[in-house]
Write an enzyme that holds these catalytic residues in place. Structure first.
Site, mmCIF file in Angstrom:
data_model
loop_
_atom_site.group_PDB
_atom_site.id
_atom_site.type_symbol
_atom_site.label_atom_id
_atom_site.label_comp_id
_atom_site.label_asym_id
_atom_site.label_seq_id
_atom_site.Cartn_x
_atom_site.Cartn_y
_atom_site.Cartn_z
ATOM 1 N N ASP A 32 14.241 29.785 34.489
ATOM 2 C CA ASP A 32 13.186 30.133 35.305
ATOM 3 C C ASP A 32 13.451 29.659 36.927
ATOM 4 O O ASP A 32 14.148 28.239 36.889
ATOM 5 C CB ASP A 32 11.886 29.465 34.971
ATOM 6 C CG ASP A 32 10.632 30.069 35.402
ATOM 7 O OD1 ASP A 32 10.362 30.024 36.438
ATOM 8 O OD2 ASP A 32 9.909 30.779 34.584
ATOM 9 N N ASN A 88 2.267 33.855 27.764
ATOM 10 C CA ASN A 88 1.240 34.431 28.293
ATOM 11 C C ASN A 88 1.037 35.951 28.169
ATOM 12 O O ASN A 88 1.737 36.689 28.312
ATOM 13 C CB ASN A 88 1.223 34.211 29.818
ATOM 14 C CG ASN A 88 1.287 32.613 29.781
ATOM 15 O OD1 ASN A 88 0.679 31.818 29.273
ATOM 16 N ND2 ASN A 88 2.035 32.370 31.034
ATOM 17 N N GLN A 95 -0.616 35.527 32.635
ATOM 18 C CA GLN A 95 0.698 36.348 32.852
ATOM 19 C C GLN A 95 0.725 36.901 34.296
ATOM 20 O O GLN A 95 -0.169 37.632 34.559
ATOM 21 C CB GLN A 95 0.709 37.535 31.667
ATOM 22 C CG GLN A 95 2.040 38.287 31.661
ATOM 23 C CD GLN A 95 1.957 39.345 30.543
ATOM 24 O OE1 GLN A 95 0.793 39.661 29.931
ATOM 25 N NE2 GLN A 95 3.004 39.807 30.347
ATOM 26 N N HIS A 101 7.805 37.798 27.713
ATOM 27 C CA HIS A 101 8.648 36.766 27.700
ATOM 28 C C HIS A 101 8.212 35.573 27.193
ATOM 29 O O HIS A 101 7.027 35.438 27.162
ATOM 30 C CB HIS A 101 9.100 36.446 29.155
ATOM 31 C CG HIS A 101 8.015 36.262 30.123
ATOM 32 N ND1 HIS A 101 7.129 37.300 30.663
ATOM 33 C CD2 HIS A 101 7.382 35.269 30.666
ATOM 34 C CE1 HIS A 101 6.086 36.760 31.320
ATOM 35 N NE2 HIS A 101 6.227 35.500 31.432
ATOM 36 N N HIS A 103 8.500 31.388 27.393
ATOM 37 C CA HIS A 103 9.078 30.304 28.057
ATOM 38 C C HIS A 103 9.460 29.308 26.930
ATOM 39 O O HIS A 103 8.691 28.818 26.193
ATOM 40 C CB HIS A 103 7.721 29.536 28.830
ATOM 41 C CG HIS A 103 7.146 30.448 29.804
ATOM 42 N ND1 HIS A 103 7.596 30.405 31.210
ATOM 43 C CD2 HIS A 103 6.264 31.418 29.844
ATOM 44 C CE1 HIS A 103 6.709 31.147 31.889
ATOM 45 N NE2 HIS A 103 5.941 32.009 31.089
HETATM 46 P P1 AMP Z 1 4.251 34.362 33.432
HETATM 47 O O1 AMP Z 1 3.237 33.568 34.328
HETATM 48 O O2 AMP Z 1 4.068 33.724 31.681
HETATM 49 O O3 AMP Z 1 4.098 35.722 33.531
HETATM 50 O O4 AMP Z 1 5.570 33.570 33.866
HETATM 51 C C1 AMP Z 1 6.578 34.326 34.736
HETATM 52 C C2 AMP Z 1 7.398 33.273 34.790
HETATM 53 O O5 AMP Z 1 8.578 34.369 35.638
HETATM 54 C C3 AMP Z 1 7.236 32.163 36.079
HETATM 55 O O6 AMP Z 1 7.406 30.969 35.402
HETATM 56 C C4 AMP Z 1 8.180 32.706 37.359
HETATM 57 O O7 AMP Z 1 8.706 31.279 37.749
HETATM 58 C C5 AMP Z 1 9.110 33.424 36.420
HETATM 59 N N1 AMP Z 1 10.360 34.322 37.298
HETATM 60 C C6 AMP Z 1 9.401 35.338 38.036
HETATM 61 N N2 AMP Z 1 10.702 35.915 38.582
HETATM 62 C C7 AMP Z 1 11.724 35.400 38.265
HETATM 63 C C8 AMP Z 1 13.240 35.501 38.401
HETATM 64 N N3 AMP Z 1 13.442 36.720 39.464
HETATM 65 N N4 AMP Z 1 14.045 34.738 37.855
HETATM 66 C C9 AMP Z 1 13.774 33.713 37.022
HETATM 67 N N5 AMP Z 1 12.482 33.459 36.967
HETATM 68 C C10 AMP Z 1 11.522 34.316 37.469
#
Ligand code: AMP
Ligand code: ZN
Length: 136
Positions: A32, A88, A95, A101, A103
């Protein structure tokens, strides 16, 4: 397969580079960019599913088995003493990227990751009411 303008489709399929720590035919696991802790990773299917509700059962099974493997590897290489799996679904749940995805958040003694909630109280009537809802 791939949804236009979905950043995780592009990452999962290698169109956008990522810090990948595991890859197979169905999944990619990458770090992440805004980690909760050192080594925070995201496990994503290569096929597009918006969330858990859309995810195919077979892939859901594989995802949890893979999460178990990667979590074990995290313990070995990072020396974390705990791991949170967070997933999420929907804006209300936090989300922000609408491609399923999971985590994987390594936890260390006294780390500052605030993965918590405020525990409330519930009456026995309310508990009974809830149980009833699920039995209907
Ligand atoms: P969520 O809030 O569960 O949708 O989590 C999305 C996650 O994706 C967050 O922790 C962001 O930091 C991560 N994220 C978004 N864009 C990228 C990216 N290009 N590379 C790595 N992580 C990302
Ligand atoms: Zn996608």
């Amino acid at each position: 397969m791939e949804q236009e303008n979905c950043i995780f489709c592009k990452i999962a399929n290698g169109e956008i580079p990522s810090s990948t720590i595991y890859e197979d035919m169905d999944f990619r696991v990458f770090l992440d960019l805004n980690p909760a802790t050192r080594g925070h990773a995201l496990l994503v299917p290569k096929k597009h599913f918006a969330d858990l509700f859309e995810l195919e059962d077979e892939l859901a099974k594989k995802a949890i088995i893979l999460a178990k493997q990667v979590a074990g590897r995290m313990k070995e290489v990072l020396g974390c003493t705990g791991i949170n799996l967070v997933q999420n679904n929907g804006e209300a749940a936090g989300q922000t990227v609408f491609h399923f995805h999971l985590h994987l958040i390594p936890r260390y003694e006294n780390d500052m990751a605030g993965i918590t909630w405020n525990p409330e109280t519930v009456s026995s009537e309310e508990l009974q009411e809830l149980v009833k809802l699920f039995s209907e």
